[in-house]
Design a protein around this motif. Structure first.
Motif, mmCIF file in Angstrom:
data_model
loop_
_atom_site.group_PDB
_atom_site.id
_atom_site.type_symbol
_atom_site.label_atom_id
_atom_site.label_comp_id
_atom_site.label_asym_id
_atom_site.label_seq_id
_atom_site.Cartn_x
_atom_site.Cartn_y
_atom_site.Cartn_z
ATOM 1 N N GLY A 522 36.366 -7.113 -6.921
ATOM 2 C CA GLY A 522 35.199 -8.083 -7.278
ATOM 3 C C GLY A 522 34.175 -8.285 -6.284
ATOM 4 O O GLY A 522 34.386 -7.332 -5.227
ATOM 5 N N ARG A 523 33.034 -8.992 -6.104
ATOM 6 C CA ARG A 523 31.788 -8.739 -5.551
ATOM 7 C C ARG A 523 32.257 -9.628 -4.151
ATOM 8 O O ARG A 523 33.282 -10.199 -4.620
ATOM 9 C CB ARG A 523 30.616 -9.530 -6.022
ATOM 10 C CG ARG A 523 29.764 -8.852 -5.452
ATOM 11 C CD ARG A 523 27.308 -9.680 -6.446
ATOM 12 N NE ARG A 523 28.286 -11.403 -5.886
ATOM 13 C CZ ARG A 523 28.205 -12.035 -5.634
ATOM 14 N NH1 ARG A 523 27.620 -11.281 -3.998
ATOM 15 N NH2 ARG A 523 28.406 -12.775 -5.822
ATOM 16 N N SER A 524 31.544 -9.503 -4.032
ATOM 17 C CA SER A 524 32.061 -10.129 -1.704
ATOM 18 C C SER A 524 31.560 -11.844 -2.674
ATOM 19 O O SER A 524 30.669 -11.842 -2.985
ATOM 20 C CB SER A 524 30.816 -10.012 -1.180
ATOM 21 O OG SER A 524 30.926 -10.640 0.277
ATOM 22 N N GLN A 525 32.022 -12.593 -1.430
ATOM 23 C CA GLN A 525 31.372 -13.703 -1.588
ATOM 24 C C GLN A 525 30.161 -14.414 -1.136
ATOM 25 O O GLN A 525 30.252 -15.819 -0.763
ATOM 26 C CB GLN A 525 32.707 -14.842 -1.301
ATOM 27 C CG GLN A 525 33.737 -14.637 -2.007
ATOM 28 C CD GLN A 525 34.208 -14.906 -3.461
ATOM 29 O OE1 GLN A 525 33.843 -16.066 -3.632
ATOM 30 N NE2 GLN A 525 35.214 -13.492 -4.289
ATOM 31 N N GLY A 526 28.886 -13.360 -1.131
ATOM 32 C CA GLY A 526 28.156 -13.836 -0.688
ATOM 33 C C GLY A 526 26.933 -14.973 -1.523
ATOM 34 O O GLY A 526 28.239 -14.971 -3.430
ATOM 35 N N ALA A 527 26.274 -14.777 -1.235
ATOM 36 C CA ALA A 527 25.082 -15.233 -2.380
ATOM 37 C C ALA A 527 24.929 -14.451 -3.102
ATOM 38 O O ALA A 527 24.449 -13.272 -3.018
ATOM 39 C CB ALA A 527 24.050 -15.598 -2.051
ATOM 40 N N VAL A 528 24.772 -15.092 -4.757
ATOM 41 C CA VAL A 528 23.919 -14.253 -5.706
ATOM 42 C C VAL A 528 22.747 -14.308 -5.763
ATOM 43 O O VAL A 528 21.828 -15.281 -5.920
ATOM 44 C CB VAL A 528 24.915 -14.868 -6.908
ATOM 45 C CG1 VAL A 528 24.518 -13.965 -8.222
ATOM 46 C CG2 VAL A 528 26.435 -15.451 -7.548
ATOM 47 N N GLU A 543 45.108 -7.982 -15.991
ATOM 48 C CA GLU A 543 46.162 -7.272 -15.188
ATOM 49 C C GLU A 543 46.757 -7.586 -14.233
ATOM 50 O O GLU A 543 47.287 -8.736 -13.400
ATOM 51 C CB GLU A 543 47.128 -5.939 -15.902
ATOM 52 C CG GLU A 543 48.220 -6.050 -15.244
ATOM 53 C CD GLU A 543 49.323 -4.488 -15.376
ATOM 54 O OE1 GLU A 543 49.849 -4.388 -15.043
ATOM 55 O OE2 GLU A 543 48.167 -3.969 -15.919
ATOM 56 N N VAL A 544 44.800 -7.621 -13.455
ATOM 57 C CA VAL A 544 45.463 -7.656 -11.934
ATOM 58 C C VAL A 544 45.003 -8.696 -11.902
ATOM 59 O O VAL A 544 45.684 -9.712 -10.409
ATOM 60 C CB VAL A 544 44.288 -6.070 -11.748
ATOM 61 C CG1 VAL A 544 43.417 -6.672 -10.299
ATOM 62 C CG2 VAL A 544 44.577 -4.714 -11.383
ATOM 63 N N ALA A 545 43.984 -8.958 -12.541
ATOM 64 C CA ALA A 545 43.597 -11.015 -12.300
ATOM 65 C C ALA A 545 45.032 -12.021 -12.431
ATOM 66 O O ALA A 545 45.233 -12.756 -11.831
ATOM 67 C CB ALA A 545 42.394 -11.268 -13.358
ATOM 68 N N LYS A 547 47.914 -10.671 -11.437
ATOM 69 C CA LYS A 547 48.561 -10.873 -9.862
ATOM 70 C C LYS A 547 47.556 -11.081 -9.025
ATOM 71 O O LYS A 547 48.136 -12.102 -8.338
ATOM 72 C CB LYS A 547 48.595 -9.025 -10.003
ATOM 73 C CG LYS A 547 49.414 -8.479 -11.201
ATOM 74 C CD LYS A 547 49.684 -7.167 -10.384
ATOM 75 C CE LYS A 547 50.219 -6.330 -10.988
ATOM 76 N NZ LYS A 547 50.603 -4.628 -10.990
ATOM 77 N N ILE A 548 46.274 -11.176 -9.044
ATOM 78 C CA ILE A 548 45.384 -11.957 -8.158
ATOM 79 C C ILE A 548 46.109 -13.506 -8.292
ATOM 80 O O ILE A 548 46.049 -14.743 -7.133
ATOM 81 C CB ILE A 548 43.797 -11.551 -7.884
ATOM 82 C CG1 ILE A 548 43.365 -10.339 -7.779
ATOM 83 C CG2 ILE A 548 43.426 -12.774 -7.527
ATOM 84 C CD1 ILE A 548 42.085 -10.206 -8.274
ATOM 85 N N ASP A 549 45.910 -14.429 -9.111
ATOM 86 C CA ASP A 549 46.423 -15.664 -9.273
ATOM 87 C C ASP A 549 47.356 -15.725 -8.990
ATOM 88 O O ASP A 549 47.826 -17.010 -7.957
ATOM 89 C CB ASP A 549 46.261 -16.217 -11.032
ATOM 90 C CG ASP A 549 44.439 -16.010 -11.529
ATOM 91 O OD1 ASP A 549 43.449 -15.978 -10.529
ATOM 92 O OD2 ASP A 549 44.692 -15.432 -12.748
ATOM 93 N N ARG A 550 48.533 -14.697 -9.307
ATOM 94 C CA ARG A 550 50.137 -15.726 -8.848
ATOM 95 C C ARG A 550 50.247 -15.261 -7.562
ATOM 96 O O ARG A 550 50.884 -16.262 -6.529
ATOM 97 C CB ARG A 550 50.770 -14.364 -9.926
ATOM 98 C CG ARG A 550 51.388 -14.485 -10.944
ATOM 99 C CD ARG A 550 52.403 -13.783 -11.571
ATOM 100 N NE ARG A 550 52.514 -12.252 -11.435
ATOM 101 C CZ ARG A 550 51.764 -11.967 -12.265
ATOM 102 N NH1 ARG A 550 51.644 -12.379 -13.291
ATOM 103 N NH2 ARG A 550 51.901 -10.576 -12.238
#
Length: 600
Positions: A522-528, A543-545, A547-550
């Motif tokens: 994903g994108r960096s957590q900076g300002a949009v 599928e990766v999402a 895995k990230i949640d888990r």
């Protein structure tokens, strides 16, 4: 104040005049005037049907009204004014003969024209006032402020905590003082210097210090000052600004908040030919049109370099880009000394200790801290600012003012005490935890209590183990509530948000997940930046999402159990801390260490 009273008085006079004119217009008699031949007038005189008449020798007109109320105007023969007046008098009519043209004419003209002149003058004056004293058609003129030689100047002595940044700018100062030395060597000074960094780090102050050190004119303008609702005004103001700069060369032109006018083109919804982009195009042309010997240096500041147009950042425009970071420990100490220079300080004030308690503070934050300390001392009628004032000011800046008058029940106070004791104890037991300088259950701002961990030194990198220890400490309050009371409350909502955010950064930005590996997602957590990022899709699959949640849930639950285990192993110390907090409400680092050492 005088201008305000004058504007108010003129506004009242203007309103009264307008109302008077309108009332006279609407209240004028709506009589119909008819043109009648001279024979009709003679017949009416003979029948004694003329009630009143006004004879004007200048125009040979007679304005007359019959006894029945009808109104007529009649032209009579030149030279017969006296004869006509005698006939009207013999018919017992009310006769008025106008005076010959002379001074009365001028009075009539003044009476008719003077109110109109006053109204026009007042409208013009009010329009000048609403435009800040500028002329009505001066929209295209630059609004930049010029700091002249006779005004107080800022120098590098007034700027602290940014020593490397000052060194970067010293050669610019030297070039402005001795341009011939660089030109003889064939060197070209950077045409543009971009200062970027978080808000409050001193970017504007650095630019003013460069101008003060060089002793050259300094033009200052905000990026939003170029953009107006009228198309073409921004480009005209850019041209005018650089024309003024060329007349005062060598000089510095400083544009604050450059992202207001320098955002990348083609990122808007309404096409690319809007007023903002025209202004940016003109700025690009002016920057590229500099000659080597013109001696104009453009400096700009922004905290959003990621949204600037790439054409601004290429060599030949903003050649040099200087990052202005928040000050380190030594820098914070120096900045506090600058802002406390003219303040009466007590002997116990130690800027080194204050700097340790304020990690992450910018120059603006420290200036606010020094001012808050002075306000507290004045409020308490002290003659000097003490160390206690500075510590209280630092906590006010970080967490808000104390809420000592907030009434809470004994049970809720006990819950808050165990919650904060859980944070404190876990933070003191984990191997990479920051030292706890203070814990309190006195409400501040929106918090019912808080724990203040302060690192001994500034850190620029964080390991995975340090991250995990921070997460465990953040979850210690909720774990303590569950252990002691067998239930959980809403008091841990902010802790859960912070811990989840830290774990998400560990996995998605820093690749610290064993399952997902050393990858970023994903994108960096900076300002949009909406125009650029609106249509950007995520760069990982569903599928990766999952895995990230888990992975996030696994790490958070693992650290929660870790914090819970530590508190169960040191339950007696947890009780001692909570009881001491309920008794004293605030515990300092020495008291915390004494309790921990006495129970372990």
């Amino acid at each position: 104040m005088q201008n305000r009273w004058l504007r108010g008085l003129l506004t009242i006079v203007f309103v009264v005049l307008v109302v008077s004119v309108l009332m006279e217009f609407f209240n004028a008699p709506a009589q119909q005037v008819s043109q009648a031949p001279y024979s009709t007038l003679v017949q009416s005189i003979a029948k004694h049907q003329v009630a009143r008449a006004t004879v004007d020798p200048a125009s040979y007109n007679v304005d007359w009204v019959t006894t029945s109320g009808k109104h007529y105007v009649t032209v009579y023969a030149p030279g017969s004014t006296d004869a006509l007046s005698n006939k009207l008098n013999s018919a017992h009519a009310d006769v008025t003969v106008e005076k010959p043209a002379g001074s009365g004419l001028w009075l009539t003209i003044l009476g008719d024209v003077l109110p109109l002149v006053i109204v026009v003058a007042m409208v013009f004056f009010l329009m000048r006032q609403t435009q800040g004293g500028n002329r009505m058609m001066s929209f295209g003129r630059s609004q930049a402020r010029l700091i002249a030689d006779n005004q107080p100047r800022v120098t590098f002595k007034d700027v602290a905590g940014v020593e490397e940044e000052k060194q970067e700018l010293e050669e610019v100062v030297d070039f402005l003082r001795n341009p011939k030395r660089y030109l003889e060597m064939g060197a070209r000074i950077p045409k543009g210097i971009l200062l970027f960094g978080p808000p409050g780090t001193g970017k504007t102050l650095l630019a003013r210090a460069v101008a003060g050190e060089a002793g050259v004119p300094f033009f200052s303008e905000s990026g939003s000052g170029f953009v107006e609702m009228f198309v073409g005004v921004g480009a005209s103001r850019v041209r005018d600004l650089f024309e003024q700069a060329k007349k005062n060369a060598p000089c510095i032109v400083f544009i604050d908040e450059l992202d207001a006018v320098g955002r990348m083109r083609g990122a808007g919804y309404g096409g690319g030919n809007d007023e903002r982009e025209q202004t940016l195009n003109q700025l690009l042309v002016e920057m590229d049109g500099f000659g080597v010997n013109e001696g104009i240096i453009l400096m700009a500041a922004t905290n959003r370099p990621d949204v600037l147009d790439p054409a601004l950042l290429r060599p030949g425009r903003f050649d040099r880009q200087i990052v202005v970071h928040p000050p380190d420990l030594a820098g914070r100490e120096q900045i506090l000394g600058v802002h406390a220079k003219n303040k009466p300080l007590a002997d116990d004030v130690d800027f080194g200790t204050i700097a340790k308690r304020t990690p992450g503070f910018t120059g603006a934050d420290l200036a606010n801290l020094a001012n808050e300390a002075a306000l507290l001392a004045a409020r308490n009628r002290q003659r000097r600012i003490t160390m206690e004032n500075f510590i209280e000011a630092a906590e006010r800046v970080m967490a808000g003012p104390q809420k000592k008058t907030r009434v809470i029940s004994a049970f809720e106070k006990r819950v808050v005490a165990f919650h904060e004791s859980g944070h404190t104890l876990v933070g003191m037991l984990v191997p990479h935890g920051d030292p706890i300088h203070k814990v309190t259950i006195i409400p501040r701002g929106m918090a019912m209590g808080y724990t203040m961990p302060v690192p001994d030194e500034d850190r620029y990198r964080i390991t995975r183990e340090q991250f995990l220890d921070k997460v465990a400490m953040s979850l210690g309050g909720r774990a303590a509530e569950q252990i002691v009371f067998g239930e959980i409350s809403t008091g841990a909502s902010d802790d859960l948000e912070k811990s989840t955010k830290m774990v998400r950064q560990m996995i998605m930005e820093y690749g610290m997940s064993e399952e997902l590996g050393p990858l970023t997602y994903g994108r960096s957590q900076g300002a949009v930046f909406l125009g650029r990022d609106l249509m950007r899709s995520r760069d990982y699959s569903d599928e990766v999402a999952s895995k990230i949640d888990r992975a996030i849930r696994h790490i958070v639950m693992e650290q929660y159990e870790r914090a819970r285990t530590l508190l169960l192993q040191h339950r007696y110390t947890l009780n001692r801390l909570a009881l001491a907090l309920m008794e004293k409400e605030t515990l300092e680092s020495d008291e915390l260490r004494a309790i921990l050492n006495a129970t372990t």
